[in-house]
Design an enzyme around this catalytic site. Structure first.
Site, PDB file in Angstrom:
ATOM      1  N   GLY A 165       0.788  39.979  45.190  1.00 48.78           N
ATOM      2  CA  GLY A 165       0.209  38.647  45.358  1.00 48.78           C
ATOM      3  C   GLY A 165       0.320  37.780  44.114  1.00 48.78           C
ATOM      4  O   GLY A 165       0.319  38.270  42.986  1.00 48.78           O
ATOM      5  N   ARG A 187      -5.587  31.389  42.944  1.00 48.95           N
ATOM      6  CA  ARG A 187      -6.960  30.979  42.601  1.00 48.95           C
ATOM      7  C   ARG A 187      -7.364  31.370  41.182  1.00 48.95           C
ATOM      8  O   ARG A 187      -8.379  30.917  40.670  1.00 48.95           O
ATOM      9  CB  ARG A 187      -7.946  31.563  43.618  1.00 48.95           C
ATOM     10  CG  ARG A 187      -7.948  30.806  44.943  1.00 48.95           C
ATOM     11  CD  ARG A 187      -8.851  31.477  45.958  1.00 48.95           C
ATOM     12  NE  ARG A 187      -8.203  32.648  46.568  1.00 48.95           N
ATOM     13  CZ  ARG A 187      -8.802  33.438  47.456  1.00 48.95           C
ATOM     14  NH1 ARG A 187     -10.056  33.200  47.822  1.00 48.95           N
ATOM     15  NH2 ARG A 187      -8.164  34.464  47.968  1.00 48.95           N
ATOM     16  N   GLN A 218       8.558  43.495  47.208  1.00 48.97           N
ATOM     17  CA  GLN A 218       8.236  42.769  48.436  1.00 48.97           C
ATOM     18  C   GLN A 218       8.666  41.319  48.201  1.00 48.97           C
ATOM     19  O   GLN A 218       7.933  40.525  47.624  1.00 48.97           O
ATOM     20  CB  GLN A 218       6.741  42.846  48.774  1.00 48.97           C
ATOM     21  CG  GLN A 218       6.421  42.208  50.121  1.00 48.97           C
ATOM     22  CD  GLN A 218       4.920  42.114  50.399  1.00 48.97           C
ATOM     23  OE1 GLN A 218       4.106  42.152  49.476  1.00 48.97           O
ATOM     24  NE2 GLN A 218       4.569  41.949  51.668  1.00 48.97           N
ATOM     25  N   GLY A 251       2.157  39.942  54.591  1.00 44.98           N
ATOM     26  CA  GLY A 251       0.979  40.698  54.996  1.00 44.98           C
ATOM     27  C   GLY A 251       0.957  42.107  54.416  1.00 44.98           C
ATOM     28  O   GLY A 251       1.958  42.612  53.898  1.00 44.98           O
ATOM     29  N   GLU A 306      -9.748  41.499  62.090  1.00 44.57           N
ATOM     30  CA  GLU A 306      -9.861  40.566  60.966  1.00 44.57           C
ATOM     31  C   GLU A 306     -10.801  39.425  61.325  1.00 44.57           C
ATOM     32  O   GLU A 306     -10.950  39.050  62.494  1.00 44.57           O
ATOM     33  CB  GLU A 306      -8.482  40.021  60.586  1.00 44.57           C
ATOM     34  CG  GLU A 306      -7.500  41.078  60.104  1.00 44.57           C
ATOM     35  CD  GLU A 306      -7.932  41.725  58.803  1.00 44.57           C
ATOM     36  OE1 GLU A 306      -8.705  41.109  58.056  1.00 44.57           O
ATOM     37  OE2 GLU A 306      -7.494  42.862  58.530  1.00 44.57           O
ATOM     38  N   ASN A 336     -10.309  37.485  42.996  1.00 44.74           N
ATOM     39  CA  ASN A 336      -9.375  36.421  43.363  1.00 44.74           C
ATOM     40  C   ASN A 336      -9.467  35.226  42.433  1.00 44.74           C
ATOM     41  O   ASN A 336      -8.601  34.347  42.467  1.00 44.74           O
ATOM     42  CB  ASN A 336      -9.627  35.974  44.804  1.00 44.74           C
ATOM     43  CG  ASN A 336      -9.250  37.049  45.804  1.00 44.74           C
ATOM     44  OD1 ASN A 336      -8.171  37.622  45.723  1.00 44.74           O
ATOM     45  ND2 ASN A 336     -10.139  37.333  46.741  1.00 44.74           N
ATOM     46  N   ASN A 368      -1.754  47.220  -4.551  1.00 44.06           N
ATOM     47  CA  ASN A 368      -0.856  48.237  -4.003  1.00 44.06           C
ATOM     48  C   ASN A 368       0.476  47.689  -3.523  1.00 44.06           C
ATOM     49  O   ASN A 368       1.353  48.468  -3.157  1.00 44.06           O
ATOM     50  CB  ASN A 368      -1.550  48.977  -2.854  1.00 44.06           C
ATOM     51  CG  ASN A 368      -1.947  48.040  -1.724  1.00 44.06           C
ATOM     52  OD1 ASN A 368      -2.344  46.900  -1.960  1.00 44.06           O
ATOM     53  ND2 ASN A 368      -1.846  48.512  -0.492  1.00 44.06           N
TER      54      ASN A 368
END
Length: 452
Positions: free
Chosen positions: A11, A15, A73, A78, A151, A224, A383
């Site tokens: 993804g 957002r 992908q 989906g 869903e 998100n 040093n």
């Protein structure tokens, strides 16, 4: 059981309002997806498949040290479509664990519970009961048995009253998973291939479907946006604070501590506010850490007191030492037992011997300091010549006066004394007094410069 994991991380995360791929945003200073990969490895997964899309170059750069199969992908169609991209890496006899790159807090014990609930050849789902399940896919049951997931956008009024929701995390037999993925359709409100549709297929095929639940709801929360990311961070830190207290540490305020790695503590440790732990840190018994300190990849011995605003990085502090306030131990620094450094003292690649002390405004770099040495305020070891680093050696019981510069390579013998304000360029033998400073002149009638 041969476990294959599929981690969905393709993804874009619009957002987040960020150029950084969503799954690379950190929790406890580690990318969210790295938490998920580490969890998979801790379970003994023989194969880890990372499904990627957006931000491929940056993902591969930051995660290059992981042994994963990179599965592209190219189009985000989906969750079912995403998992299907990994089919070539799944064997029929594998137990496939499906995880999400933006869900970083799932505990190993919870995933083990899910795997233990999995039938020999079936499907197990990690579910959660919510007072307000809005926005989530609902678990449909019939006589207590799971028959499907619907869903939110496709749910009817009755289905929206269901409070048991799908976390998205599943364990499933490899052969069955591949068969069901081949039967997925995008005939739904979103026009996407839902992974959740395999649950109804499993029910239709008479396959046993079981479930398990996490011990804490935050284990299945994703991020998100940056508000949700901050919520995950605080949940993670609350768990770390609780673990520290259970293991014997007292925290002045458990809400004001950050653990960005692994901390091991002894008994009766006291930790003040705004302390940050990074990497691997080990604290002995009776350690006291003041406010605003940062400890990274270090070992702290019994009875050590670290005062406010000190930084200890890749260093060792042995028993009964004190350091700070405002002290800094850089990589390679070692404080031997009962040694002391004070305010604005910095050590790098230096051993401070047992009982020795440098209490004010001092820099010790590439230095070996013996036992019971006193190093006065304002002392520095020079040093670095602009090209090379050189070592300074200071013998036991030496006394270095304030505001001295020891120009390496140089050696100060045991019981030797360096007078205040000296610039030492040659070896000082044992028990000698070294005075190396210009002769003082006092001039009468000298006029100060005036501004032109």
């Amino acid at each position: 059981m041969s476990i294959t994991t599929v981690i969905l991380a393709a993804g874009k995360g619009t957002r987040m309002r960020s150029k950084l791929p969503k799954v690379l945003h950190p929790v406890a200073n580690k990318p969210m997806v790295q938490h998920v990969i580490d969890n998979a490895l801790s379970l003994g997964a023989t194969s880890t498949n990372l499904v990627y899309g957006h931000g491929a170059d940056e993902l591969k750069q930051q995660l290059a040290h992981n042994d994963v199969n990179w599965v592209l992908q190219a189009e985000q169609l989906g969750t079912g479509h995403a998992v299907a991209q990994a089919k070539d890496h799944i064997n029929d006899n594998d137990t496939v664990l499906i995880l999400y790159g933006d869900v970083p807090l799932t505990k190993k014990s919870t995933l083990e519970r899910l795997l233990n609930a999995l039938p020999k050849k079936g499907l197990a789902i990690l579910t959660v009961d919510l007072d307000d399940p809005s926005g989530y896919g609902r678990i449909e049951r019939q006589e207590g048995r799971i028959i499907g997931i619907v869903e939110e956008k496709d749910a009817n009024d009755h289905q929206r009253t269901i409070t048991e929701i799908n976390s998205g995390i599943m364990a499933v037999n490899g052969q069955l998973l591949k068969e069901w993925l081949g039967r997925l359709s995008n005939n739904n409100a979103q026009g996407e291939y839902y992974l959740t549709d395999i649950v109804a297929m499993a029910h239709q095929d008479g396959v046993e479907i079981t479930s398990a639940q996490p011990s804490d709801i935050m284990e299945v929360e994703g991020a998100n946006n940056r508000v949700q990311l901050a919520t995950l961070e605080r949940a993670y830190q609350a768990w770390q604070a609780e673990e520290l207290m259970i293991n014997g540490a007292s925290l002045a305020d458990p809400a004001r501590i950050d653990v960005r790695g692994k901390v091991t503590t002894g008994q009766d440790v006291q930790i003040d506010v705004n302390v940050v732990f990074e990497g691997t840190v080990t604290l002995g018994d009776d350690v006291v850490i003041g406010p605003n300190c940062v400890l990274k990849d270090c070992t702290i011995g019994d009875g050590v007191v670290i005062k406010a605003n000190s930084i200890v990085e890749d260093a060792q502090v042995k028993a009964n030492c004190t350091l700070g306030p405002f002290a800094r131990l850089r990589p390679g620094a070692v404080m031997e037992q009962d040694s002391h450094v004070g305010n604005f003292v910095e050590m790098k690649k230096t051993v401070l011997g047992e009982g020795s002390k440098a209490n004010h405004f001092t820099y010790l770099g590439d230095t070996q300091v013996g036992q019971k040495v006193n190093i006065g305020a304002g002392t520095i070891t020079c040093n670095y010549d602009g090209v090379n680093k050189s070592q300074t050696i200071i013998g036991d019981n030496a006394f270095i006066g304030s505001n001295s510069s020891l120009v390496a390579p140089v050696e100060i013998g045991a019981m030797a004394t360096v007078a205040a304000g000296s610039v030492i360029t040659n070896k000082v033998e044992a028990e000698q007094l070294a005075v190396a400073r210009g002769k003082q002149r006092n001039l009468n009638g000298w006029k100060r410069p005036v501004k032109k």
